[in-house]
Design a protein around this motif. Structure first.
Motif, PDB file in Angstrom:
ATOM      1  N   SER A  25       0.823  -1.207   0.000  1.00 52.03           N
ATOM      2  CA  SER A  25       0.000   0.000   0.000  1.00 52.03           C
ATOM      3  C   SER A  25       0.853   1.251   0.000  1.00 52.03           C
ATOM      4  O   SER A  25       0.497   2.242  -0.645  1.00 52.03           O
ATOM      5  CB  SER A  25      -0.982   0.027   1.182  1.00 52.03           C
ATOM      6  N   ILE A  26       2.006   1.205   0.678  1.00 48.82           N
ATOM      7  CA  ILE A  26       2.895   2.380   0.659  1.00 48.82           C
ATOM      8  C   ILE A  26       3.394   2.626  -0.761  1.00 48.82           C
ATOM      9  O   ILE A  26       3.372   3.762  -1.251  1.00 48.82           O
ATOM     10  CB  ILE A  26       4.079   2.189   1.640  1.00 48.82           C
ATOM     11  N   ILE A  54      10.593   1.865   7.260  1.00 47.39           N
ATOM     12  CA  ILE A  54       9.185   2.050   7.612  1.00 47.39           C
ATOM     13  C   ILE A  54       9.114   2.228   9.119  1.00 47.39           C
ATOM     14  O   ILE A  54       9.544   1.350   9.882  1.00 47.39           O
ATOM     15  CB  ILE A  54       8.333   0.839   7.171  1.00 47.39           C
ATOM     16  N   GLY A  55       8.611   3.369   9.564  1.00 44.54           N
ATOM     17  CA  GLY A  55       8.538   3.661  10.998  1.00 44.54           C
ATOM     18  C   GLY A  55       7.293   3.042  11.619  1.00 44.54           C
ATOM     19  O   GLY A  55       6.630   2.184  11.035  1.00 44.54           O
ATOM     20  N   LYS A  71      10.746   6.297   4.886  1.00 44.46           N
ATOM     21  CA  LYS A  71      11.858   6.881   4.136  1.00 44.46           C
ATOM     22  C   LYS A  71      11.992   6.053   2.888  1.00 44.46           C
ATOM     23  O   LYS A  71      11.906   4.827   2.939  1.00 44.46           O
ATOM     24  CB  LYS A  71      13.146   6.827   4.951  1.00 44.46           C
ATOM     25  N   PHE A  72      12.149   6.717   1.757  1.00 46.08           N
ATOM     26  CA  PHE A  72      12.172   5.969   0.503  1.00 46.08           C
ATOM     27  C   PHE A  72      13.087   6.661  -0.494  1.00 46.08           C
ATOM     28  O   PHE A  72      13.500   7.809  -0.309  1.00 46.08           O
ATOM     29  CB  PHE A  72      10.750   5.862  -0.063  1.00 46.08           C
ATOM     30  N   ARG A  73      13.389   5.933  -1.550  1.00 43.73           N
ATOM     31  CA  ARG A  73      14.190   6.504  -2.641  1.00 43.73           C
ATOM     32  C   ARG A  73      13.352   6.489  -3.914  1.00 43.73           C
ATOM     33  O   ARG A  73      12.677   5.502  -4.210  1.00 43.73           O
ATOM     34  CB  ARG A  73      15.484   5.714  -2.824  1.00 43.73           C
ATOM     35  N   TYR A  74      13.401   7.591  -4.624  1.00 43.58           N
ATOM     36  CA  TYR A  74      12.571   7.746  -5.812  1.00 43.58           C
ATOM     37  C   TYR A  74      13.459   8.017  -7.026  1.00 43.58           C
ATOM     38  O   TYR A  74      14.465   8.720  -6.915  1.00 43.58           O
ATOM     39  CB  TYR A  74      11.607   8.929  -5.602  1.00 43.58           C
ATOM     40  N   ILE A  75      13.071   7.459  -8.171  1.00 47.17           N
ATOM     41  CA  ILE A  75      13.800   7.769  -9.412  1.00 47.17           C
ATOM     42  C   ILE A  75      13.328   9.127  -9.899  1.00 47.17           C
ATOM     43  O   ILE A  75      12.137   9.338 -10.090  1.00 47.17           O
ATOM     44  CB  ILE A  75      13.534   6.718 -10.508  1.00 47.17           C
TER      45      ILE A  75
END
Lengths: 211, 140
Positions: A25-26, A54-55, A71-75
């Motif tokens: 879902s995230i 994921i907190g 926290k994530f990384r995006y192109i």
């Protein structure tokens, strides 16, 4: 031209997504929120690369949704200034040459960054590079729409824009592009790819251009 | 019409960005990720409109670039071979994305190339590019 940008956000997952795993879902929600959008001082977001952290998830009184810090990384599409890119000519106007990469259109090569000397042909609506020949005559090299063009990114500009209305409502506030690139082709080797192909038969190439 | 629509779609979001430029990706990597993503979403029959648009358009653009002839192994070998020339990360990235085949193209990519690279080195780089990142018609 593409980079990974690390970002963090609090994602609100509504109960109708609870049957999915949290990661799924995230991913869906982050892509819905960011894909094909410009983030200020970051660039054009393309797709989620990975989730790094994921907190804890929280529930607030009066809201059935869960709120999770991720926290994530995006192109992200964010060319470096001075980078060489290849695009296609979208159109020409008095301002200069408009270039598109397919997924990103707001690229302008202004008049002062075209090959020198260039003139604007009103009948064809195209810029023409008046290439000087050895015998003093000029050779017209047309820049037609649809041609592949190699250019150098000379500057970029982010512009904060007004929020758009709710989906489905017609609103015409947005007039300026949020992220624009300014390019230049005033160096040898830049410009239409066909200008520089097979340098030993340069003249044949130029003739094809004119037809 | 479509350009107007994409322009309208690209609204601003103010975001908590930790690190704007965490890593560079070459065109080949982006192409691979997006194609995997495209296959996955098609299986699930759930396609987010904006994600589908941007992946389609980006893959469409990348298909016309040289990255469709590349593979991870040869890019790695190329970068390993390039180590001796002391080029910057961005310069090497550009060489992978738009492989230079002439001296002119190297001059464009490498800043002050006349001072930093000798004539032989330029020829060596062109040879390396043709060896590891060959153009499409050379493959056949």
């Amino acid at each position: 031209m593409f980079v990974l940008a690390e970002m963090k956000d609090v994602i609100r997952i509504t109960p109708d997504h609870f049957h999915q795993s949290l990661t799924d879902s995230i991913t869906t929600l982050l892509n819905r929120k960011l894909a094909n959008k410009v983030v200020l001082n970051v660039g054009v977001c393309i797709a989620l690369f990975d989730i790094t952290d994921i907190g804890h998830s929280y529930i607030f009184p009066g809201d059935g949704s869960s709120h999770t810090e991720v926290k994530f990384r995006y192109i992200v599409f964010r060319p470096v200034v001075e980078e060489i890119l290849i695009g296609k000519i979208r159109s020409c106007s008095r301002e200069g040459v408009h270039v598109t990469l397919g997924f990103f259109d707001d690229i302008l090569i202004p008049v002062n960054a075209l090959q020198h000397p260039s003139r604007f042909d009103e009948t064809d609506q195209a810029w023409v590079w008046e290439y000087p020949k050895e015998d003093g005559e000029k050779h017209d090299l047309f820049m037609d729409s649809g041609e592949s063009i190699r250019f150098r990114v000379t500057s970029e500009a982010f512009e904060e824009s007004l929020p758009s209305g709710p989906p489905g409502v017609e609103c015409s506030v947005q007039t300026t592009a949020p992220y624009r690139l300014i390019g230049g082709i005033n160096e040898p080797g830049l410009g239409l790819l066909s200008w520089w192909e097979t340098p030993d038969q340069g003249d044949d190439d130029n003739d094809e251009q004119e037809v | 019409m479509s350009t107007l629509l994409t322009l309208l779609n690209k609204v601003y979001l103010i975001y908590f960005s930790i690190n704007v430029n965490a890593a560079f990706l070459c065109n080949f990597e982006v192409m691979q990720i997006l194609q995997k993503l495209k296959d996955n979403t098609q299986k699930k029959h759930k396609r987010e409109a904006s994600l589908a648009t941007v992946t389609y358009e980006t893959v469409h653009y990348l298909q016309d670039t040289e990255c469709k002839n590349q593979n991870a192994k040869s890019i790695q070998k190329f970068l390993e071979a390039m180590k001796v020339y002391k080029l910057t990360k961005v310069e090497k990235l550009m060489m992978v994305n738009t492989p230079p085949r002439t001296e002119l193209e190297i001059q464009l990519i490498v800043q002050e190339s006349e001072e930093r690279l000798s004539e032989e080195q330029v020829q060596e780089i062109i040879a390396l590019v043709n060896k590891y990142l060959p153009a499409a018609h050379d493959n056949t």
